[in-house]
Design a protein around this motif. Structure first.
Motif, PDB file in Angstrom:
ATOM      1  N   ALA A  53     -46.459  11.497   3.600  1.00 54.59           N
ATOM      2  CA  ALA A  53     -45.844  10.953   4.811  1.00 54.59           C
ATOM      3  C   ALA A  53     -44.353  10.704   4.659  1.00 54.59           C
ATOM      4  N   GLU A  54     -43.880  10.454   3.436  1.00 50.47           N
ATOM      5  CA  GLU A  54     -42.463  10.134   3.253  1.00 50.47           C
ATOM      6  C   GLU A  54     -41.577  11.381   3.201  1.00 50.47           C
ATOM      7  N   ARG A  55     -42.186  12.558   3.240  1.00 51.08           N
ATOM      8  CA  ARG A  55     -41.401  13.793   3.228  1.00 51.08           C
ATOM      9  C   ARG A  55     -41.441  14.434   4.621  1.00 51.08           C
ATOM     10  N   HIS A  56     -40.261  14.837   5.088  1.00 52.44           N
ATOM     11  CA  HIS A  56     -40.131  15.360   6.442  1.00 52.44           C
ATOM     12  C   HIS A  56     -39.523  16.758   6.404  1.00 52.44           C
ATOM     13  N   CYS A  57     -39.872  17.579   7.399  1.00 53.64           N
ATOM     14  CA  CYS A  57     -39.392  18.954   7.440  1.00 53.64           C
ATOM     15  C   CYS A  57     -37.876  18.993   7.622  1.00 53.64           C
ATOM     16  N   ASP A  83     -45.425  21.429  -4.689  1.00 55.36           N
ATOM     17  CA  ASP A  83     -45.108  20.015  -4.527  1.00 55.36           C
ATOM     18  C   ASP A  83     -44.180  19.633  -5.669  1.00 55.36           C
ATOM     19  N   GLY A  84     -42.879  19.664  -5.401  1.00 58.56           N
ATOM     20  CA  GLY A  84     -41.896  19.394  -6.441  1.00 58.56           C
ATOM     21  C   GLY A  84     -41.427  17.957  -6.437  1.00 58.56           C
ATOM     22  N   GLY A  85     -40.522  17.645  -7.356  1.00 60.87           N
ATOM     23  CA  GLY A  85     -40.001  16.292  -7.445  1.00 60.87           C
ATOM     24  C   GLY A  85     -39.158  15.902  -6.247  1.00 60.87           C
ATOM     25  N   PHE A 108     -39.993  20.508   2.969  1.00 52.23           N
ATOM     26  CA  PHE A 108     -39.994  19.085   3.285  1.00 52.23           C
ATOM     27  C   PHE A 108     -39.278  18.323   2.168  1.00 52.23           C
ATOM     28  N   GLN A 109     -38.638  17.199   2.548  1.00 54.23           N
ATOM     29  CA  GLN A 109     -37.842  16.421   1.596  1.00 54.23           C
ATOM     30  C   GLN A 109     -37.863  14.953   1.978  1.00 54.23           C
ATOM     31  N   LYS A 110     -37.821  14.094   0.991  1.00 51.09           N
ATOM     32  CA  LYS A 110     -37.617  12.676   1.251  1.00 51.09           C
ATOM     33  C   LYS A 110     -36.183  12.441   1.707  1.00 51.09           C
TER      34      LYS A 110
END
Length: 290
Positions: A53-57, A83-85, A108-110
């Motif tokens: 949930a904390e990662r968004h496109c 699913d990377g760091g 996707f990224q935080k």
């Protein structure tokens, strides 16, 4: 909330069939093919539902392979590429009648701090200063071709307020630029992933038409065959799709029966929230032999 917006939200609420498998439907089965923005948005939703949930496109890249059948469900098969760091990568294939009709890759990224700059928003009239509603069809489009009038009279979940209507009412060759204010016609709340999906849905609207302006044509002309081929989008900053956004578009080139179009989405305060690029098929429609 309007019925059209409720239909859109239902359309984007995919049914989960398995861990990485989702099913979507089309709200309007009277169309000849599924609207491209719907497939983009549904594929993005499928990817979102497999990501923390904390990662968004922040970007998506997609290809249209076959026309979608509005009467049949669309199956979205999500491949969890990585699913990377810092980044999460997903690939989604949309399937109908046993064939892939569309593919999408999304990253996707935080949220994290970093360098920040943007291009300025064009200086155009604000949406409240532009004609809208019944005034458009009763005055500006009074003598427009019937397909154009039908399009503007159709209920839809997205409201448009073009800065200029010239390309709807003339066959003159125009500069390949367009400025359109857009927003969801009902409040869809503040959920970030949902707003991103609706922005993806909006991004396929009016865009390809810009490539035809230089030729005195539009996608409503029955002599033109037009279809999206690929579509890319970058989400720079969060935005609410229920608030007005300026969709600034241009077409730098058309050749080889293809037109390239670009778009920038700006919030009312001038914030650049997303960028879009699309290549589409645009060719004179082939006449059937007698």
């Amino acid at each position: 909330m309007t019925t059209a917006v409720e239909k859109l939200l239902t359309t984007l609420d995919l049914e989960r069939l398995e861990e990485n498998l989702f099913r979507g439907t089309s709200p309007d089965q009277s169309w000849q093919r599924v609207f491209g923005g719907q497939v983009i948005a549904q594929a993005l939703v499928a990817a979102q539902r497999t990501v923390p949930a904390e990662r968004h496109c922040h970007s998506l890249h997609s290809y249209f392979m076959r026309p979608g059948d509005p009467a049949a469900p669309i199956i979205y098969d999500v491949d969890r590429i990585r699913d990377g760091g810092s980044f999460t990568t997903r690939r989604v294939v949309a399937i109908q009648h046993g064939h892939a009709i569309f593919s999408l890759s999304a990253s996707f990224q935080k949220d994290e701090p970093g360098f920040d700059h943007q291009a300025p928003m064009p200086d155009v009239p604000l949406p409240d200063d532009l004609p809208h509603g019944q005034a458009i069809t009763e005055t500006i489009l009074k003598h427009a071709p019937e397909p154009v009038r039908r399009y503007w009279q159709r209920p839809r979940p997205i409201e448009f307020r073009p800065v200029s209507f010239d390309h709807y009412v003339t066959t003159d060759k125009l500069e390949p630029f367009q400025q359109v204010w857009v927003r969801c016609s009902g409040d869809i709340g503040t959920d970030r992933d949902l707003n991103t999906a609706v922005l993806a849905y909006i991004s396929d609207m009016t865009l390809l038409d810009t490539a035809l302006f230089a030729h005195g044509l539009s996608v409503f002309n029955d002599k033109v065959q037009a279809a999206s081929l690929d579509h890319a989008m970058w989400f720079h900053r969060p935005a609410l799709a229920s608030e007005w956004l300026l969709y600034s578009q241009d077409s730098p080139s058309s050749s080889g029966a293809r037109g390239l179009t670009r778009g920038s989405l700006f919030a009312l305060d001038g914030t650049l929230v997303a960028s879009v690029a699309q290549e589409g098929l645009i060719r004179p429609r082939r006449t059937q032999p007698a």
